[in-house]
Design a protein around this motif. Structure first.
Motif, short mmCIF file in Angstrom:
data_model
loop_
_atom_site.label_atom_id
_atom_site.label_comp_id
_atom_site.label_asym_id
_atom_site.label_seq_id
_atom_site.Cartn_x
_atom_site.Cartn_y
_atom_site.Cartn_z
N ASN A 28 38.22 -3.26 -135.32
CA ASN A 28 37.67 -4.59 -135.56
C ASN A 28 36.85 -5.05 -134.37
N CYS A 29 35.67 -5.59 -134.65
CA CYS A 29 34.77 -6.05 -133.60
C CYS A 29 34.99 -7.53 -133.31
N LEU A 30 34.42 -8.00 -132.20
CA LEU A 30 34.56 -9.40 -131.82
C LEU A 30 33.96 -10.34 -132.85
N ASP A 31 32.92 -9.89 -133.56
CA ASP A 31 32.27 -10.77 -134.52
C ASP A 31 32.94 -10.75 -135.89
N GLY A 32 34.07 -10.06 -135.99
CA GLY A 32 34.79 -10.03 -137.25
C GLY A 32 34.39 -8.89 -138.16
N SER A 33 33.45 -8.06 -137.73
CA SER A 33 33.05 -6.92 -138.54
C SER A 33 33.97 -5.75 -138.27
N ARG A 34 33.85 -4.72 -139.09
CA ARG A 34 34.65 -3.52 -138.89
C ARG A 34 33.74 -2.37 -138.53
N GLY A 35 34.27 -1.44 -137.77
CA GLY A 35 33.49 -0.27 -137.39
C GLY A 35 34.23 0.99 -137.73
N ILE A 36 33.49 2.07 -137.81
CA ILE A 36 34.09 3.38 -138.07
C ILE A 36 33.60 4.35 -137.01
N VAL A 37 34.51 5.04 -136.37
CA VAL A 37 34.15 6.07 -135.42
C VAL A 37 34.46 7.42 -136.05
N THR A 89 29.24 5.77 -134.23
CA THR A 89 29.82 4.51 -134.67
C THR A 89 28.93 3.88 -135.72
N ILE A 90 29.49 3.52 -136.86
CA ILE A 90 28.76 2.82 -137.91
C ILE A 90 29.44 1.48 -138.12
N THR A 91 28.71 0.40 -138.01
CA THR A 91 29.29 -0.92 -138.20
C THR A 91 29.23 -1.30 -139.66
N GLN A 92 30.36 -1.78 -140.20
CA GLN A 92 30.40 -2.25 -141.58
C GLN A 92 30.97 -3.66 -141.57
N SER A 93 30.24 -4.61 -142.14
CA SER A 93 30.72 -5.98 -142.13
C SER A 93 31.89 -6.12 -143.08
N ASN A 94 32.79 -7.01 -142.75
CA ASN A 94 33.99 -7.23 -143.55
C ASN A 94 34.52 -8.60 -143.20
N HIS A 125 22.01 2.67 -145.90
CA HIS A 125 21.49 3.92 -145.33
C HIS A 125 22.56 4.67 -144.55
N ASP A 126 23.50 3.93 -143.93
CA ASP A 126 24.66 4.58 -143.30
C ASP A 126 25.42 5.42 -144.32
N MET A 169 26.90 10.70 -146.75
CA MET A 169 26.92 11.56 -147.93
C MET A 169 26.24 12.91 -147.68
N SER A 170 25.47 13.01 -146.61
CA SER A 170 24.81 14.29 -146.30
C SER A 170 25.83 15.36 -145.93
N ARG A 171 27.01 14.93 -145.42
CA ARG A 171 28.07 15.84 -144.98
C ARG A 171 27.61 16.74 -143.83
N GLN A 172 26.66 16.26 -143.05
CA GLN A 172 26.13 17.03 -141.92
C GLN A 172 26.41 16.26 -140.62
N SER A 173 27.38 16.74 -139.84
CA SER A 173 27.83 15.99 -138.67
C SER A 173 26.73 15.81 -137.63
N ARG A 174 25.88 16.81 -137.44
CA ARG A 174 24.84 16.68 -136.42
C ARG A 174 23.74 15.71 -136.86
N LEU A 175 23.44 15.71 -138.14
CA LEU A 175 22.48 14.74 -138.65
C LEU A 175 23.03 13.33 -138.50
N ILE A 176 24.31 13.15 -138.79
CA ILE A 176 24.96 11.84 -138.63
C ILE A 176 24.94 11.43 -137.16
N HIS A 177 25.16 12.39 -136.27
CA HIS A 177 25.13 12.08 -134.84
C HIS A 177 23.75 11.59 -134.41
#
Length: 256
Positions: A9-18, A24-29, A168-169, A174-182
């Motif tokens: 959980n981020c300071l602004d109330g959003s959620r993140g995924i590592v 890191t991809i930020t997802q609002s929640n 777009h995240d 969905m690409s399932r390609q870790s280096r592309l995601i990186h």
């Protein structure tokens, strides 16, 4: 690809995924009050960086704004150490600039910066769309449909920008390609800033929300088709108008 991830959980109330690849991809929640467990590798500096990143992308901190450790630490109610670390992280992300005298300010993007960011994004996303068409699951498509439904209800431009990058995240995941995601993670902050600035400019003359919704629906249909060439073309059709809007939009000043 290892699909394990840590939600925080981020300071602004959003959620993140590592992700295991370090992205890191930020997802609002909805606002959460608890922080991640002590087993999470995220630090207070990460949360501070996310807060400042959101302020830069939303325009709360405008290009050229000077930032100092002590006032920022007081405003965020933290010590100077995590602020200093956050500044360095945001410099690495391309959002802050340190001058020769050590002063820190929000980066001002030049026309060349915009052009380079656009070209990198086009390369990354034509591949992610192609792979998403081949590798997606039904839950992936459900997440995209849900994102579009949220965008149809939203009225805030800042909130729409967040939903836009999250769409777009999801396709990148969905690409399932870790280096592309990186690689997407490396460029994500600059891509989001690019998108937010142009959306604010364009919204003065066009209904950017409706344009984005229709474009995302077309992208979804392309990915659903499982035709990688069609999906790739959908990415091109979606992104290329940004190049035209960029050329017609006034971009003042910038870094050399």
């Amino acid at each position: 690809m290892d699909r394990r991830r840590i939600v925080y959980n981020c300071l602004d109330g959003s959620r993140g995924i590592v992700y295991n690849c370090g992205m890191t991809i930020t997802q609002s929640n909805k606002r959460q009050t608890e922080f991640a467990s002590t087993h999470s590798r995220l630090t207070l500096a990460d949360h501070v960086a996310e807060r400042i990143r959101n302020e830069i992308i939303s325009g709360v901190l405008s290009p050229g704004t000077m930032l100092a450790e002590i006032p920022t630490a007081q405003r965020l109610e933290v010590s100077r150490v995590p602020v200093r670390e956050a500044f360095r992280e945001l410099e690495h992300d391309g959002l802050l600039v340190f001058e020769a005298n050590g002063r820190c300010r929000v980066r001002t993007l030049t026309a060349r910066d915009f052009d380079e960011i656009f070209n990198v994004r086009l390369m990354l996303e034509t591949e992610s769309f192609r792979l998403a068409a081949l590798n997606h699951s039904e839950p992936d498509l459900k997440a995209l449909r849900n994102n579009i439904r949220q965008m149809e209800r939203v009225r805030s431009l800042n909130r729409m920008t967040i939903l836009d990058i999250e769409f777009h995240d999801q396709i990148m995941e969905m690409s399932r390609q870790s280096r592309l995601i990186h690689l997407w993670g490396v460029m994500r902050s600059q891509i989001q800033l690019f998108t937010a600035i142009l959306q604010r400019e364009i919204s003065a003359i066009k209904n950017i929300r409706d344009i984005s919704i229709e474009a995302h629906k077309k992208c979804l249909r392309g990915i659903e088709s499982r035709d990688p060439n069609l999906a790739r073309q959908c990415a091109i059709d979606h992104l290329e108008p940004w190049s035209g809007w960029l050329k017609s939009t006034r971009l003042e000043g910038g870094e050399a």
